[in-house]
Structure formats: structure tokens, C-alpha cells
Design an enzyme around this catalytic site. Structure first.
Site, PDB file in Angstrom:
ATOM      1  N   ASP A 183       5.828  30.191 105.495  1.00 36.18           N
ATOM      2  CA  ASP A 183       4.868  30.121 104.394  1.00 36.18           C
ATOM      3  C   ASP A 183       4.229  28.724 104.427  1.00 36.18           C
ATOM      4  OD1 ASP A 183       6.584  28.274 103.155  1.00 36.18           O
ATOM      5  OD2 ASP A 183       7.723  29.892 102.239  1.00 36.18           O
ATOM      6  N   ALA A 186       7.127  32.551 118.885  1.00 35.26           N
ATOM      7  CA  ALA A 186       8.364  32.875 119.618  1.00 35.26           C
ATOM      8  C   ALA A 186       8.473  34.347 119.995  1.00 35.26           C
ATOM      9  CB  ALA A 186       9.570  32.458 118.793  1.00 35.26           C
ATOM     10  N   ASP A 200       3.213  29.498 122.769  1.00 32.92           N
ATOM     11  CA  ASP A 200       3.062  30.561 123.766  1.00 32.92           C
ATOM     12  C   ASP A 200       2.090  31.550 123.121  1.00 32.92           C
ATOM     13  OD1 ASP A 200       3.406  32.230 125.914  1.00 32.92           O
ATOM     14  OD2 ASP A 200       5.342  33.011 125.254  1.00 32.92           O
ATOM     15  N   CYS A 249      -0.382  33.904 129.015  1.00 34.47           N
ATOM     16  CA  CYS A 249      -0.198  34.724 130.215  1.00 34.47           C
ATOM     17  C   CYS A 249      -1.551  35.362 130.543  1.00 34.47           C
ATOM     18  CB  CYS A 249       0.913  35.754 130.045  1.00 34.47           C
ATOM     19  SG  CYS A 249       0.727  36.816 128.627  1.00 34.47           S
TER      20      CYS A 249
END
Ligand SMILES: C[S@@+](CC[C@H](N)C(=O)[O-])C[C@H]1O[C@@H](n2cnc3c(N)ncnc32)[C@H](O)[C@@H]1O
Length: 413
Positions: free
Chosen positions: A285, A234, A302, A355
Site C-alpha cells: 500500500d 517478484a 523484473d 525477458c
């Protein structure tokens, strides 16, 4: 002829020194330089920003035009690069010591010489060759597109407002002109670059700053209100916040990353965006990871990558990247695919995104994954390559895979 002030020139040289020699992040360094110069107006800040980035983008071409390589003193090099920028942008050459050896005629003569592609496109030779081997003809056109400065793009937060309303508010309250982009539902392009991070509409969560192709990713996941979604890499939450906006704040998002500072930033942004769907942000964890098995309707990876699709916004990246780093991220991407695919429930979807524009980080990774034991539980539903030369925005790759349901019994790994 335009003129340059000493403190603007010094700002550019300081930024270049810190970004090139000290490997700092361009945006952060420029923010600090702006803070150190409180008397600068928008014109000064824009000049320092655009010159610094243009010099970073064209560094090897500027070096070819100048005699920067001959400078024995490292401190002289940024001044030599700035000298080339002044000549190419038709800015009056100030009578300062730093420019006393600047040879304007030589620069102009060298501009007419024929140069090899890695110089004309300003990219390290090894990277030019790697891209050429992977992308063939498309590489040269893509490099041209990636050498054009990125536009500033907003993503409208539909939890707070709508694109039309935000466009009107920006215009009537702040005289900021924007336009909609066809095919990008939540995006607004700013007609003129402006720092909006202190704008009251930004502070109350009406929009985020996010590249247009990056805004294609959350819709590509087919996120819907009420779903359980894991955003497995994230970071500071660019895509997590967009997922929450598409889910109209209904459902459950778990945002994971290995860097706690990024997740703290995500929590701050979520508060500003009035996002309630993000239930947990976590550096997981092993036990916690285990509890996520077969949990999610969607897992978004991502993935950490070379970032080559973002050279428009981060030209410094190309000078830092190494072959070793690309090999490392390829290994990491594989490990993350194997681990996080387990979290998708039967009939749920795994979305893998980078990307980067290199097939070795994209299509080849998905082909590899589908051949593994974990990958055999999935089928590829759709993949998309967003090139900068076709879209004018950042380069992105996205693949969506479905976990098969076998005889109504979920196929687990
Ligand atoms: C491309 S960035 C994510 C950008 C973010 N999704 C956004 O939209 O702003 C990739 C992220 O993966 C994280 N990462 C690296 N290794 C990881 C791992 N093993 N598990 C989870 N996240 C990881 C990095 O810290 C980085 O924040």
C-alpha cells in the site's frame, strides 16, 4: 511409419482449442489434459506436449500449408493443423472423418513454394515488422532461435545441495541424465524432457525449474549474504528464490507484486526451498512503499514486459500480443522505474530486467529513465543483452545502475 492414437490426437486438439480460442496458458492446460488422462504414460504425454507446442509455434506456416483458413467451423481448424503436423512428421494418417479431406499432395507441394518471412518464421505481420524496425538484421536470426523448442533446465538450490551432488543423485536414484552448462554455475540441463514436479528431490527443494538465462539475473544483481534486497516485481519468485540461495539465506529480502496469488505461490516455493531470508511478501500500500525509501542495497525490477524473449517456451504469446499491449507495458515499466528506484540507498544498485528483446522495452527505457529527475541520481554501471541465437536460452535484458553518493551525503530524489 509412426501411428497416432485417437486419444492422443484428441488431447492435442483439445489443448489447441483451449490455448488458441480460449486464450488459456499452455502449461496449465496441458497439465489439466494430462490429469484427465491418467492412463497416459510418459510417451503419450511427451507426444501431446511436443505436438501441441510445435503446432502453436508454426501456426501461420501450417495454416499456409493447409486449408485451415477455409474451414468455416472453428472446431475443424485444430484438426486441420494437426493434419499438417502428421504429414510433416511422417505419421500415418488415420482413417478418421476429421482427415477425410486432408490433401497430403497439396501440403507437400506447398512446402516447395517461396513464402514471405512472417509466414516462414510464423509470426503475425505487425510483430514481424516491429521487430525488424527495432532489431534490423538480428531479428531474423533471433526469430529462428526462438522457434526452437526450449530445453528443460534445473537451477540447483545451494541452500540444500550442490550441482555435482544433485547430478549424482538424479543419476543414481532416478537414472536421470543431466549435464552442466559452461558459464551457468547453478544450471543443469536434462538430456531428456521429463516431468520432475513429483520427484522427491524437487519436493525437498534441491532444485527449481528455471531457464538458464533467467539464472543469470540474480548473480547480475551482485547480491551478497547480509544485504537488504527488494524484489519489486517478484511474481511467483523464480528470481527471489535464487537471490536467497546466493545470499546463503543470510540477509533480508522483501518480495513485492501486485498479484497476491503469485506471492502465495512464492511462499509455498520458499518453504520447499528452505528459504528463510524472504522476510516479507506483500502487495504494497502507499504507506508501506513510503517506508521503503532509501532502504535497499539492491532493488530488482523484473519488469512486466512483452515476454518476446520467451517464445521458445511460450509460443502462444506471439499470437496474443498486440501493439497496444506493448505500449501499455512500456508505460508500466516507466512508472515502476520511477517508483521503485526511490527504494535504493546511496551507493546501492538498481537492476532493471525484462525477458523481452525489443530495445523499446530495454535500452531505450534505461536511456529515458536516466534523463528523468529520479534517474539523474543514478549512473549506468553495466547492461547486458542475452539473445537466444547467441546463448540458445531465453532472451533477456539486464541493466545495473548505481545510486550516486554526493560528498558523502546520499543523493535522494
Ligand atoms: C516478469 S514478471 C516477474 C517474474 C518473477 N520475477 C520471476 O522470476 O518469476 C513481472 C511481474 O510484475 C508484476 N507487476 C505488474 N505490475 C506491477 C507493479 N506496478 N508493481 C509490482 N509488480 C508488478 C506482475 O504481476 C508480474 O508478476
Amino acid at each position: 511409419m509412426r501411428k497416432i492414437f485417437r486419444n492422443n490426437a484428441q488431447g492435442i486438439v483439445d489443448a489447441l482449442t483451449k490455448i488458441i480460442a480460449k486464450k488459456g496458458r499452455g502449461t496449465r492446460i496441458l497439465e489439466k489434459i494430462n490429469l484427465a488422462n491418467p492412463k497416459w504414460g510418459a510417451r503419450d504425454r511427451n507426444l501431446v506436449h511436443s505436438a501441441t507446442y510445435e503446432i502453436l509455434r508454426w501456426k501461420s506456416y501450417y495454416r499456409f500449408l493447409s486449408t485451415a483458413e477455409d474451414a468455416t467451423d472453428e472446431a475443424e481448424k485444430p484438426w486441420k493443423l494437426l493434419g499438417v503436423w502428421l504429414v510433416l512428421n511422417e505419421v500415418e494418417i488415420p482413417e478418421w472423418d476429421e482427415f477425410k479431406n486432408l490433401d497430403v499432395a497439396l501440403i507437400k507441394a506447398k512446402q516447395k513454394e517461396k513464402v514471405t518471412p512472417e509466414i516462414s518464421k510464423s509470426i503475425p505481420l505487425w510483430l514481424y515488422e516491429r521487430g525488424k524496425a527495432e532489431l534490423s538484421k538480428e531479428w531474423n536470426i533471433e526469430l529462428d532461435a526462438l522457434n526452437i523448442e526450449a530445453k528443460l533446465i534445473l537451477r540447483v538450490n545451494r541452500i540444500v545441495t550442490s550441482p555435482k551432488k544433485l547430478q549424482e543423485d538424479l543419476m543414481t536414484l532416478f537414472q536421470i541424465e543431466t549435464h552442466l552448462i559452461k558459464g551457468y554455475e547453478d544450471a543443469l540441463i536434462l538430456n531428456q524432457r521429463k516431468n520432475l514436479r513429483k520427484n522427491p528431490l524437487y519436493l525437498k527443494g534441491s532444485f527449481e525449474i528455471q531457464d538458464a538465462n533467467s539464472q543469470k539475473i540474480a548473480p547480475f544483481t551482485q547480491a551478497k549474504p547480509g544485504m537488504k534486497i527488494i524484489d519489486g516485481c517478484a511474481g511467483a519468485g523464480g528470481k527471489t528464490l535464487h537471490l536467497a540461495s546466493l545470499m546463503r539465506n543470510k540477509g533480508e529480502i522483501i518480495a513485492l507484486d501486485v498479484e497476491i496469488d503469485k506471492l502465495k505461490e512464492l511462499s509455498r516455493r520458499a518453504r520447499r526451498n528452505k528459504v528463510k531470508a524472504i522476510k516479507n511478501t506483500w502487495v504494497p500500500d502507499p504507506q508501506y512503499k513510503e517506508s521503503l525509501t532509501n532502504w535497499a542495497d539492491r532493488v530488482l525490477i523484473d519488469a512486466p514486459c512483452s515476454g518476446l524473449g520467451t517464445l521458445k517456451r511460450n509460443p502462444e504469446l506471439k499470437w496474443r500480443l498486440t501493439e497496444e499491449r506493448i505500449s501499455e507495458v512500456i508505460e508500466l515499466q516507466r512508472a515502476i522505474l520511477l517508483e521503485q528506484s526511490k527504494w535504493v540507498k546511496a551507493g546501492g544498485k538498481l537492476i532493471y530486467v525484462t525477458c523481452s528483446i525489443l530495445p523499446s522495452e530495454n535500452q531505450n527505457q534505461i536511456a529515458w529513465f536516466l534523463e528523468q529527475e529520479e534517474g539523474a541520481a543514478f549512473v549506468l554501471e553495466k547492461e547486458e543483452m542475452l539473445f537466444s541465437h547467441q546463448t540458445q536460452f531465453d532472451g533477456f535484458y539486464a541493466a545495473r545502475l548505481i545510486r550516486k553518493v554526493v560528498n558523502n551525503i546520499p543523493k535522494t530524489v
